[in-house]
Motif scaffolding. Sequence first.
Motif, PDB file in Angstrom:
ATOM      1  N   PRO A  41      42.873  -0.813-110.500  1.00  0.00           N
ATOM      2  CA  PRO A  41      41.857  -1.829-110.817  1.00  0.00           C
ATOM      3  C   PRO A  41      41.570  -1.962-112.303  1.00  0.00           C
ATOM      4  O   PRO A  41      41.497  -3.071-112.827  1.00  0.00           O
ATOM      5  N   ALA A  42      41.398  -0.838-113.016  1.00  0.00           N
ATOM      6  CA  ALA A  42      41.090  -0.913-114.440  1.00  0.00           C
ATOM      7  C   ALA A  42      42.245  -1.530-115.212  1.00  0.00           C
ATOM      8  O   ALA A  42      42.044  -2.365-116.102  1.00  0.00           O
ATOM      9  N   ALA A  56      38.871  -9.752-111.562  1.00  0.00           N
ATOM     10  CA  ALA A  56      37.966  -9.622-110.424  1.00  0.00           C
ATOM     11  C   ALA A  56      36.822  -8.694-110.814  1.00  0.00           C
ATOM     12  O   ALA A  56      37.007  -7.741-111.586  1.00  0.00           O
ATOM     13  N   LEU A  57      35.641  -8.967-110.284  1.00  0.00           N
ATOM     14  CA  LEU A  57      34.481  -8.149-110.652  1.00  0.00           C
ATOM     15  C   LEU A  57      34.676  -6.667-110.324  1.00  0.00           C
ATOM     16  O   LEU A  57      34.292  -5.813-111.133  1.00  0.00           O
ATOM     17  N   PRO A  58      35.271  -6.299-109.175  1.00  0.00           N
ATOM     18  CA  PRO A  58      35.514  -4.863-108.944  1.00  0.00           C
ATOM     19  C   PRO A  58      36.453  -4.263-109.988  1.00  0.00           C
ATOM     20  O   PRO A  58      36.268  -3.112-110.397  1.00  0.00           O
ATOM     21  N   ASP A  59      37.450  -5.033-110.408  1.00  0.00           N
ATOM     22  CA  ASP A  59      38.357  -4.536-111.450  1.00  0.00           C
ATOM     23  C   ASP A  59      37.627  -4.397-112.780  1.00  0.00           C
ATOM     24  O   ASP A  59      37.863  -3.440-113.540  1.00  0.00           O
ATOM     25  N   LEU A  60      36.749  -5.349-113.079  1.00  0.00           N
ATOM     26  CA  LEU A  60      35.964  -5.258-114.314  1.00  0.00           C
ATOM     27  C   LEU A  60      35.066  -4.027-114.284  1.00  0.00           C
ATOM     28  O   LEU A  60      34.930  -3.311-115.291  1.00  0.00           O
ATOM     29  N   ALA A  61      34.456  -3.761-113.135  1.00  0.00           N
ATOM     30  CA  ALA A  61      33.622  -2.565-113.002  1.00  0.00           C
ATOM     31  C   ALA A  61      34.459  -1.300-113.187  1.00  0.00           C
ATOM     32  O   ALA A  61      34.008  -0.322-113.811  1.00  0.00           O
ATOM     33  N   ALA A  62      35.688  -1.327-112.664  1.00  0.00           N
ATOM     34  CA  ALA A  62      36.575  -0.166-112.825  1.00  0.00           C
ATOM     35  C   ALA A  62      36.945   0.027-114.293  1.00  0.00           C
ATOM     36  O   ALA A  62      37.029   1.167-114.773  1.00  0.00           O
TER      37      ALA A  62
END
Length: 462
Positions: A41-42, A56-62
């Motif tokens: 994700p990162a 994607a927001l989950p990837d951005l959070a990662a």
Amino acid sequence: MKTENVSRAVLAAGVGAVLAATALVYVPELAGQGPPPPPGPAERAVIAAHAGAQAALPDLAALIADREEWLRAHPDDEASWAELGAAYTERGGRLGDVRDYPRAERALRRSLAERPAARGNLEAQLGLGALAGARGDWKTAKEWGERVRKADPRRWPAYPVLMDAYNGLGEYKAAQKALESLEKLHAGAVARGRAAESYRDRGWREDADAAALDAAALAETDPEKAAALARLGDLAWERGEAEEALGRYGAALRLVRDHGPSLAGRARSLAALGRTEEAVREWRTALARLPLPEYLLEAGELYESLGREEEARALYGRLRAGTWAAAEVPLGLLDADHGDPAAAVVRMRAEWARGHHSVRVADALGWALHRSGASKEALGYAKRATEEGLRSALFAYHRGEIERALNQTGPARRHLEEALRIHPSFSPLYARRASEALAALDALPDELPAELRARPTPARRS
């Protein structure tokens, strides 16, 4: 109120451009021996940022979590501090969460502490420009963007930051020049999306739609494509094509099912189509996902139009009590129409004094003046809002009502007709009022009664 939706859709693209300038080609802890593993994700967020696309927001959070962990062990890595700050800014804008902005500033200032601007830390300066734009501080955003452009005119991520700043200041010719520079340096969805916004602001509706379609076709990630489709929905909405807008927002939501701007656009479109119960449900979902000030105001006005006064007041109260970034226009319109017009004048005069001379601020200041009884002074601002190129039904309605108050019957009729021609259902409250005002004007006699007619001037004797 309605006119800022396209700007919201492209804000994350501007911050994404900053991330693109700071992104590393790999996530530090993923480097190693042997065949590279599939991107996590990162790393996907880094790859998207490097291309100037939305992650994607989950990837951005990662990515944020990855950089925070990395920096605990490597606190002198100025590039990672800058990237972390840009990522915080993007997440805050896309979630409507201003709590990320102080985090972004701390990270970006730390980057400058490790490597000052004088030593060429352009990434942190770009990040501070994007952060200032997200906060609605257009003057500061302009200063940072112009510093970076002066240091490296070919660094394309500077130009989206500058476009936002110039538009916020009402410097539309400078924004157009920044777009031309961007288009020379960078092809792809970011540039075409920015072109769509520029054409819209100049009143070139067909060109705006064509450029927005290009941006959707060139988008490289689902979030970026959803943002492009939402932009297309906004353009269709502003043309009064609610059914077309609904389809475009629906396409965006099939890619990103909780895409906040598309949820709000869908609610707006359903209300225009008379599907009010669906619209109410959709607004609840949209506000749970992305509680932006302009959305709270718009949803409240829908409730008010339905006679649901208590629910409307609750949303207005939530807007007044919230902590917001770049919310002066929604708050000014709230006070002008649903509170204290004199307070709205004070608020919008202060915004104007900051150098924020955009058409949105001009419209809101003019409307606040009119609602407080200063219609003569209001007219100059209303003219500025409607004569820059942007075709807004709300702006035309405001100008028509101001002219009606000044007994300028012909211009008032023309602008009220224009508002309804642009979009017959531009607002659940004010479209109906525009129709009623126009009907009142149409009921006036074409000729004055005989006793009010000017008497002919007697001929002079020779």
